[in-house]
Design an enzyme around this catalytic site. Structure first.
Site, PDB file in Angstrom:
ATOM      1  N   SER A 101      -7.109  -1.162   2.476  1.00  0.00           N
ATOM      2  CA  SER A 101      -7.647   0.202   2.474  1.00  0.00           C
ATOM      3  C   SER A 101      -8.006   0.636   3.887  1.00  0.00           C
ATOM      4  O   SER A 101      -8.322  -0.196   4.746  1.00  0.00           O
ATOM      5  CB  SER A 101      -8.906   0.197   1.603  1.00  0.00           C
ATOM      6  OG  SER A 101      -9.657   1.343   1.837  1.00  0.00           O
ATOM      7  N   LYS A 105     -12.350  -6.091   1.215  1.00  0.00           N
ATOM      8  CA  LYS A 105     -10.985  -5.886   1.738  1.00  0.00           C
ATOM      9  C   LYS A 105     -10.814  -6.607   3.079  1.00  0.00           C
ATOM     10  O   LYS A 105      -9.781  -7.252   3.328  1.00  0.00           O
ATOM     11  CB  LYS A 105     -10.694  -4.388   1.895  1.00  0.00           C
ATOM     12  CG  LYS A 105     -10.669  -3.620   0.589  1.00  0.00           C
ATOM     13  CD  LYS A 105      -9.523  -4.058  -0.310  1.00  0.00           C
ATOM     14  CE  LYS A 105      -9.481  -3.327  -1.628  1.00  0.00           C
ATOM     15  NZ  LYS A 105      -8.565  -3.926  -2.597  1.00  0.00           N
ATOM     16  N   TYR A 158     -17.640  -3.100  -0.999  1.00  0.00           N
ATOM     17  CA  TYR A 158     -16.228  -2.928  -1.351  1.00  0.00           C
ATOM     18  C   TYR A 158     -15.349  -3.099  -0.115  1.00  0.00           C
ATOM     19  O   TYR A 158     -14.367  -3.851  -0.128  1.00  0.00           O
ATOM     20  CB  TYR A 158     -16.001  -1.536  -1.978  1.00  0.00           C
ATOM     21  CG  TYR A 158     -14.543  -1.165  -2.058  1.00  0.00           C
ATOM     22  CD1 TYR A 158     -13.698  -1.787  -2.965  1.00  0.00           C
ATOM     23  CD2 TYR A 158     -13.991  -0.209  -1.192  1.00  0.00           C
ATOM     24  CE1 TYR A 158     -12.343  -1.462  -3.025  1.00  0.00           C
ATOM     25  CE2 TYR A 158     -12.645   0.121  -1.243  1.00  0.00           C
ATOM     26  CZ  TYR A 158     -11.826  -0.507  -2.157  1.00  0.00           C
ATOM     27  OH  TYR A 158     -10.488  -0.195  -2.202  1.00  0.00           O
TER      28      TYR A 158
HETATM   29  P1  NAD Z   1      -7.433   0.802 -10.645  1.00  0.00           P
HETATM   30  O1  NAD Z   1      -8.844   0.456 -11.004  1.00  0.00           O
HETATM   31  O2  NAD Z   1      -6.797   1.954 -11.322  1.00  0.00           O
HETATM   32  O3  NAD Z   1      -6.495  -0.474 -10.839  1.00  0.00           O
HETATM   33  C1  NAD Z   1      -6.973  -1.798 -10.645  1.00  0.00           C
HETATM   34  C2  NAD Z   1      -6.579  -2.600 -11.879  1.00  0.00           C
HETATM   35  O4  NAD Z   1      -7.028  -3.951 -11.704  1.00  0.00           O
HETATM   36  C3  NAD Z   1      -7.213  -2.074 -13.173  1.00  0.00           C
HETATM   37  O5  NAD Z   1      -6.184  -1.839 -14.119  1.00  0.00           O
HETATM   38  C4  NAD Z   1      -8.143  -3.205 -13.625  1.00  0.00           C
HETATM   39  O6  NAD Z   1      -8.207  -3.289 -15.028  1.00  0.00           O
HETATM   40  C5  NAD Z   1      -7.494  -4.419 -12.968  1.00  0.00           C
HETATM   41  N1  NAD Z   1      -8.404  -5.549 -12.677  1.00  0.00           N
HETATM   42  C6  NAD Z   1      -9.601  -5.519 -12.031  1.00  0.00           C
HETATM   43  N2  NAD Z   1     -10.106  -6.755 -11.948  1.00  0.00           N
HETATM   44  C7  NAD Z   1      -9.209  -7.594 -12.542  1.00  0.00           C
HETATM   45  C8  NAD Z   1      -9.174  -8.990 -12.779  1.00  0.00           C
HETATM   46  N3  NAD Z   1     -10.186  -9.787 -12.411  1.00  0.00           N
HETATM   47  N4  NAD Z   1      -8.105  -9.520 -13.419  1.00  0.00           N
HETATM   48  C9  NAD Z   1      -7.084  -8.718 -13.832  1.00  0.00           C
HETATM   49  N5  NAD Z   1      -7.073  -7.383 -13.633  1.00  0.00           N
HETATM   50  C10 NAD Z   1      -8.123  -6.831 -12.999  1.00  0.00           C
HETATM   51  O7  NAD Z   1      -7.395   0.988  -9.066  1.00  0.00           O
HETATM   52  P2  NAD Z   1      -6.233   1.592  -8.148  1.00  0.00           P
HETATM   53  O8  NAD Z   1      -6.688   2.906  -7.654  1.00  0.00           O
HETATM   54  O9  NAD Z   1      -4.928   1.454  -8.819  1.00  0.00           O
HETATM   55  O10 NAD Z   1      -6.321   0.577  -6.932  1.00  0.00           O
HETATM   56  C11 NAD Z   1      -5.500  -0.568  -6.852  1.00  0.00           C
HETATM   57  C12 NAD Z   1      -5.911  -1.360  -5.613  1.00  0.00           C
HETATM   58  O11 NAD Z   1      -5.803  -0.509  -4.466  1.00  0.00           O
HETATM   59  C13 NAD Z   1      -7.356  -1.836  -5.649  1.00  0.00           C
HETATM   60  O12 NAD Z   1      -7.397  -3.135  -5.083  1.00  0.00           O
HETATM   61  C14 NAD Z   1      -8.074  -0.850  -4.765  1.00  0.00           C
HETATM   62  O13 NAD Z   1      -9.215  -1.416  -4.156  1.00  0.00           O
HETATM   63  C15 NAD Z   1      -7.018  -0.517  -3.725  1.00  0.00           C
HETATM   64  N6  NAD Z   1      -7.205   0.790  -3.107  1.00  0.00           N
HETATM   65  C16 NAD Z   1      -7.288   1.915  -3.885  1.00  0.00           C
HETATM   66  C17 NAD Z   1      -7.488   3.156  -3.285  1.00  0.00           C
HETATM   67  C18 NAD Z   1      -7.608   4.404  -4.130  1.00  0.00           C
HETATM   68  O14 NAD Z   1      -8.024   5.440  -3.602  1.00  0.00           O
HETATM   69  N7  NAD Z   1      -7.220   4.395  -5.392  1.00  0.00           N
HETATM   70  C19 NAD Z   1      -7.603   3.258  -1.890  1.00  0.00           C
HETATM   71  C20 NAD Z   1      -7.501   2.100  -1.126  1.00  0.00           C
HETATM   72  C21 NAD Z   1      -7.295   0.859  -1.746  1.00  0.00           C
END
Ligand code: NAD
Ligand code: UDP
Length: 364
Positions: free
Chosen positions: A131, A159, A155
């Site tokens: 991120s 990362k 958070y």
């Molecule tokens: P999201 O919450 O929609 O998807 C994450 C998924 O991981 C969910 O479906 C959740 O059920 C699953 N999960 C969480 N813990 C778990 C575990 N222990 N075992 C199995 N599954 C698990 O989030 P997203 O927006 O799709 O983000 C995906 C990744 O990208 C994350 O790591 C997030 O930190 C990173 N990210 C997201 C953004 C954003 O703005 N959406 C920005 C930067 C980084």
């Protein structure tokens, strides 16, 4: 040990979530097989079926929790995985301040278990969802990949720490390679309107909040501060369409595979997340953004164009910890991956609105 790298099946941890589900459609459309692994703590069980509906391809899904190492290992035994894209994690900044231990436990331990299972299974390619929050707050914009790292909340620290864990793992095995994809602000939804971002409760992020004002579920858009040193006084971010972001994962995966096929079991000098040369580690950090900043007021106007009406809005005090301007330098991703975002804020808002109407069961 068998080299799984050329296998076309990609394991998407957290694959039922927002970014994972969109990436799955891109991979399936390009001829890869995918397996999702998710515990559905923040996603819905019907997402794999929706992906199948969009792509016309099978989208198997393992319901598993990466906190239980045996469950990750079982997925590698069952499927012949060539690469892993690791999306799974908790992602709400505010919640991470209130529940730091849950964040460190879930995000770090699940990654450690995943890396252990990959080692056992001999899987050597990893793409990690990092991120823009990994960049120290006093960096000037645009952010370059070799800028100093440091986070402002638990958070963000997860990362930074996971990037470190991946680099240290790669340093012990020169046949292991990883891409750390530092996302800026992903918004929008798949053009089909069948998948998108569906946060539980009141959204924290700007775009889902605006979308719920547009459906009438929330009363007004709150503009957190209009006295920043920016062109219209509101905060500026680098919003990227989710389908462009998804494409970045395909390119990063193919980049790692191509490097391997050119160089065999390569030895390379990578850049460490702290910007210093990290000898022997095949780990490559890339910003995924558009390289352009857009203000809160510009995003609201784009959404108003998409939904065809003016939205109620008021100015509120600044949100604690927010920066005035954040956007990426995207030269490295463009040069090395051939990555260039194609879609602008009007497409992002139009697609987010189509999805929100679907969620709110409004007429399409
Ligand atoms: P999201 O919450 O929609 O998807 C994450 C998924 O991981 C969910 O479906 C959740 O059920 C699953 N999960 C969480 N813990 C778990 C575990 N222990 N075992 C199995 N599954 C698990 O989030 P997203 O927006 O799709 O983000 C995906 C990744 O990208 C994350 O790591 C997030 O930190 C990173 N990210 C997201 C953004 C954003 O703005 N959406 C920005 C930067 C980084
Ligand atoms: N923002 C806002 N109102 C909201 C949510 C966010 O004005 O209800 C602003 C916030 O101050 C920032 C921008 O919108 O300038 C993007 O915030 P978001 O939480 O979506 O992303 P991040 O802060 O992680 O970049």
């Amino acid at each position: 040990m068998k080299d799984h790298t050329r296998n076309k099946t990609v394991l998407l941890t957290g694959g039922a979530g927002f970014i994972g589900s969109h990436t799955a459609t891109v991979l399936l459309d390009r001829g890869y097989d995918v397996v999702l692994l998710d515990n559905f703590s923040n996603s819905k069980r019907d997402v794999p079926t929706r992906i199948e509906k969009i792509t016309g391809k099978p989208c198997p899904c393992e319901e598993a929790d990466l906190l239980h190492s045996g469950e990750a290992e079982a997925a590698f035994k069952k499927h012949d995985i060539g690469s892993v894209i690791h999306f799974a994690g908790l992602k709400a900044v505010g919640e991470s301040v209130e529940k730091p231990l849950e964040y460190y436990e879930n995000n770090l331990l699940s990654t450690i278990n995943l890396l252990g299972s990959m080692r056992t299974a001999g899987v050597k390619n990893l793409i990690f969802s990092s991120s823009a929050t990994v960049y120290k707050h006093d960096n000037p914009v645009p952010y370059y990949e070799n800028f100093p790292l440091g986070a402002a909340n638990p958070y963000g620290w997860t990362k930074v720490m996971i990037e470190r864990i991946i680099m240290d793992t790669a340093a012990t095995d020169f046949t292991f390679s990883a891409a750390l994809l530092r996302y800026f602000n992903p918004i929008g939804a798949h053009q089909s309107g069948l998948i998108g971002e569906d946060p539980q409760g009141i959204p924290n992020n700007l775009l889902p909040y605006i979308a719920k004002v547009a459906t009438g579920e929330l009363p007004e858009v709150r503009i957190f501060g209009d006295n920043y040193d920016t062109p219209d006084g509101t905060g500026v971010r680098d919003y990227i369409h989710i389908m462009d972001l998804a494409e970045g994962h395909l390119l990063a995966m193919e980049y790692l595979r191509k490097k391997r096929s050119h160089e065999g079991d390569f030895i390379d000098i990578g850049e460490s997340a702290s910007g210093a040369a990290h000898e022997g580690a095949n780990v490559h950090a890339f910003n995924l953004g558009t390289g352009k900043g857009t203000s809160v007021r510009e995003i609201i106007s784009a959404f108003e164009r998409a939904c065809g009406r003016e939205l109620p809005k008021s100015v509120y005090p600044r949100r604690a910890g927010d920066l005035a301007i954040v956007y990426a330098n995207t030269d490295l991703a463009e040069r090395e991956l051939g990555f260039k975002a194609r879609l602008g804020i009007d497409e992002m808002c139009a697609d987010a609105w189509r999805w929100q109407r679907h969620c709110a069961k409004l007429p399409e």
